[in-house]
Design a protein around this motif. Structure first.
Motif, PDB file in Angstrom:
ATOM      1  N   GLU A  78      42.136 -73.419 -13.656  1.00 54.74           N
ATOM      2  CA  GLU A  78      41.130 -72.454 -14.083  1.00 54.74           C
ATOM      3  C   GLU A  78      40.823 -71.397 -13.033  1.00 54.74           C
ATOM      4  O   GLU A  78      40.170 -70.401 -13.348  1.00 54.74           O
ATOM      5  CB  GLU A  78      39.827 -73.185 -14.452  1.00 54.74           C
ATOM      6  CG  GLU A  78      39.871 -73.912 -15.777  1.00 54.74           C
ATOM      7  CD  GLU A  78      39.915 -72.962 -16.964  1.00 54.74           C
ATOM      8  OE1 GLU A  78      39.249 -71.910 -16.922  1.00 54.74           O
ATOM      9  OE2 GLU A  78      40.631 -73.258 -17.942  1.00 54.74           O
ATOM     10  N   ARG A 132      34.295 -68.092 -18.316  1.00 53.84           N
ATOM     11  CA  ARG A 132      33.135 -67.297 -18.736  1.00 53.84           C
ATOM     12  C   ARG A 132      33.556 -65.874 -19.097  1.00 53.84           C
ATOM     13  O   ARG A 132      33.090 -65.304 -20.088  1.00 53.84           O
ATOM     14  CB  ARG A 132      32.074 -67.264 -17.628  1.00 53.84           C
ATOM     15  CG  ARG A 132      31.317 -68.565 -17.455  1.00 53.84           C
ATOM     16  CD  ARG A 132      30.046 -68.344 -16.657  1.00 53.84           C
ATOM     17  NE  ARG A 132      30.315 -67.829 -15.321  1.00 53.84           N
ATOM     18  CZ  ARG A 132      30.547 -68.591 -14.256  1.00 53.84           C
ATOM     19  NH1 ARG A 132      30.538 -69.927 -14.379  1.00 53.84           N
ATOM     20  NH2 ARG A 132      30.768 -68.062 -13.083  1.00 53.84           N
ATOM     21  N   ASP A 161      26.499 -71.062 -19.007  1.00 50.63           N
ATOM     22  CA  ASP A 161      27.035 -72.417 -18.846  1.00 50.63           C
ATOM     23  C   ASP A 161      27.685 -72.544 -17.477  1.00 50.63           C
ATOM     24  O   ASP A 161      28.768 -72.012 -17.231  1.00 50.63           O
ATOM     25  CB  ASP A 161      28.046 -72.693 -19.955  1.00 50.63           C
ATOM     26  CG  ASP A 161      28.483 -74.155 -19.976  1.00 50.63           C
ATOM     27  OD1 ASP A 161      28.208 -74.856 -18.992  1.00 50.63           O
ATOM     28  OD2 ASP A 161      29.104 -74.571 -20.970  1.00 50.63           O
ATOM     29  N   GLN A 162      27.015 -73.256 -16.565  1.00 50.83           N
ATOM     30  CA  GLN A 162      27.520 -73.392 -15.203  1.00 50.83           C
ATOM     31  C   GLN A 162      28.768 -74.262 -15.133  1.00 50.83           C
ATOM     32  O   GLN A 162      29.456 -74.289 -14.113  1.00 50.83           O
ATOM     33  CB  GLN A 162      26.419 -73.979 -14.298  1.00 50.83           C
ATOM     34  CG  GLN A 162      25.186 -73.098 -14.180  1.00 50.83           C
ATOM     35  CD  GLN A 162      25.483 -71.748 -13.542  1.00 50.83           C
ATOM     36  OE1 GLN A 162      26.355 -71.633 -12.689  1.00 50.83           O
ATOM     37  NE2 GLN A 162      24.750 -70.723 -13.969  1.00 50.83           N
ATOM     38  N   SER A 163      29.061 -75.007 -16.191  1.00 52.97           N
ATOM     39  CA  SER A 163      30.246 -75.861 -16.181  1.00 52.97           C
ATOM     40  C   SER A 163      31.530 -75.062 -16.384  1.00 52.97           C
ATOM     41  O   SER A 163      32.625 -75.545 -16.109  1.00 52.97           O
ATOM     42  CB  SER A 163      30.136 -76.943 -17.266  1.00 52.97           C
ATOM     43  OG  SER A 163      30.158 -76.354 -18.567  1.00 52.97           O
ATOM     44  N   LEU A 164      31.413 -73.838 -16.857  1.00 48.38           N
ATOM     45  CA  LEU A 164      32.584 -73.003 -17.078  1.00 48.38           C
ATOM     46  C   LEU A 164      33.039 -72.354 -15.777  1.00 48.38           C
ATOM     47  O   LEU A 164      32.223 -71.967 -14.937  1.00 48.38           O
ATOM     48  CB  LEU A 164      32.279 -71.907 -18.103  1.00 48.38           C
ATOM     49  CG  LEU A 164      32.006 -72.346 -19.540  1.00 48.38           C
ATOM     50  CD1 LEU A 164      31.649 -71.136 -20.384  1.00 48.38           C
ATOM     51  CD2 LEU A 164      33.207 -73.073 -20.129  1.00 48.38           C
ATOM     52  N   SER A 165      34.330 -72.206 -15.637  1.00 52.50           N
ATOM     53  CA  SER A 165      34.862 -71.483 -14.490  1.00 52.50           C
ATOM     54  C   SER A 165      34.587 -69.997 -14.663  1.00 52.50           C
ATOM     55  O   SER A 165      34.233 -69.526 -15.755  1.00 52.50           O
ATOM     56  CB  SER A 165      36.367 -71.715 -14.372  1.00 52.50           C
ATOM     57  OG  SER A 165      37.045 -71.092 -15.456  1.00 52.50           O
TER      58      SER A 165
END
Length: 241
Positions: free
Chosen positions: A190, A10, A2-6
């Motif tokens: 984050e 992750r 998931d690229q939206s996670l920092s």
């Protein structure tokens, strides 16, 4: 992924998911250490991935584990396998061999060894243990007056649970590292700063390099229960104390 996670999110997700391999998590930590310019964090992650191969280096204390010293031997027509022995049973010329070994392998090899072998225990050897067996043969013949006694191998036996315990220790320290970072970040943020990353790593008391309190032993190798493994040819041996 998931690229939206920092990067931290992750890492937090994966470290809490036992199905995610430790090697994958440590690679994330390696990248985080590079972003934070934290040489100690990068060094620890890299050595956990590749193994502690430097014979003059040092390893964390959780990799120094109990191991029963054992011997296989012939005495006349009798063949005795897996006999528990004490360091006191070894010749006086054999120094530093005890019921403790340092597991220097990378996490992938530890995980593969702990998960793929049959039985509760794994047999460990090192290159110079053949010489130890020859010296023990000579010494025991003199002590017992039995010229037909032959010690065929001397080795350590380590429980599978012990290897799994090393992996658990590493995951726990990674969890502590994430927790320390989370506690240092203001609500809603984050991305930790380099200083926060380095402080979090220091707080979980993992030391590598010259500051480690633990002396590394020679690398050890694994084998099936009926075969002794050795370290690669030419690898120096400093038997664990």
């Amino acid at each position: 992924m998931d690229q939206s996670l920092s990067m931290l999110a992750r890492l937090e997700r994966d470290v809490l998911d036992d199905s995610v391999a430790l090697a994958s998590i440590l690679r994330q930590v390696l990248i985080m250490g590079a972003h934070a310019s934290s040489a100690p964090l990068r060094a620890w992650a890299q050595q956990e991935l590749k193994g502690y191969s430097d014979p003059a280096g040092e390893v964390p204390a959780y990799r120094k584990v109990p191991a029963q010293l054992k011997a296989d031997m012939f005495a006349g027509s009798g063949h005795f396998k897996g006999q528990d022995i004490s360091p006191r049973d070894l010749p006086e010329t054999v120094k530093g061999v005890g019921n403790e070994v340092t597991i220097a392998w990378g996490v992938h090899e530890i995980q593969a060894t702990a998960g793929s072998r049959e039985g509760e225990h794994i047999r460990l050897g090192a290159t110079n243990m053949a010489q130890v067996a020859r010296l023990m043969t000579r010494d025991q013949r003199q002590r017992q007056g039995n010229p037909f006694l032959v010690v065929t191998s001397v080795y350590w036996s380590v429980s599978r649970a012990t290897l799994e315990g090393i992996l658990d220790q590493i995951r726990t320290r990674l969890t502590e590292f994430v927790a320390e970072l989370r506690s240092a970040l203001p609500s809603g943020e984050e991305e930790p700063t380099s200083e926060q990353v380095q402080r979090a790593f220091t707080s979980i008391h993992i030391t590598v390099g010259d500051n480690s309190p633990v002396t590394v032993s020679a690398p050890v190798a694994y084998a099936e229960q009926d075969a002794t493994a050795t370290v690669p040819a030419g690898a120096p041996l400093e038997l664990p104390r």
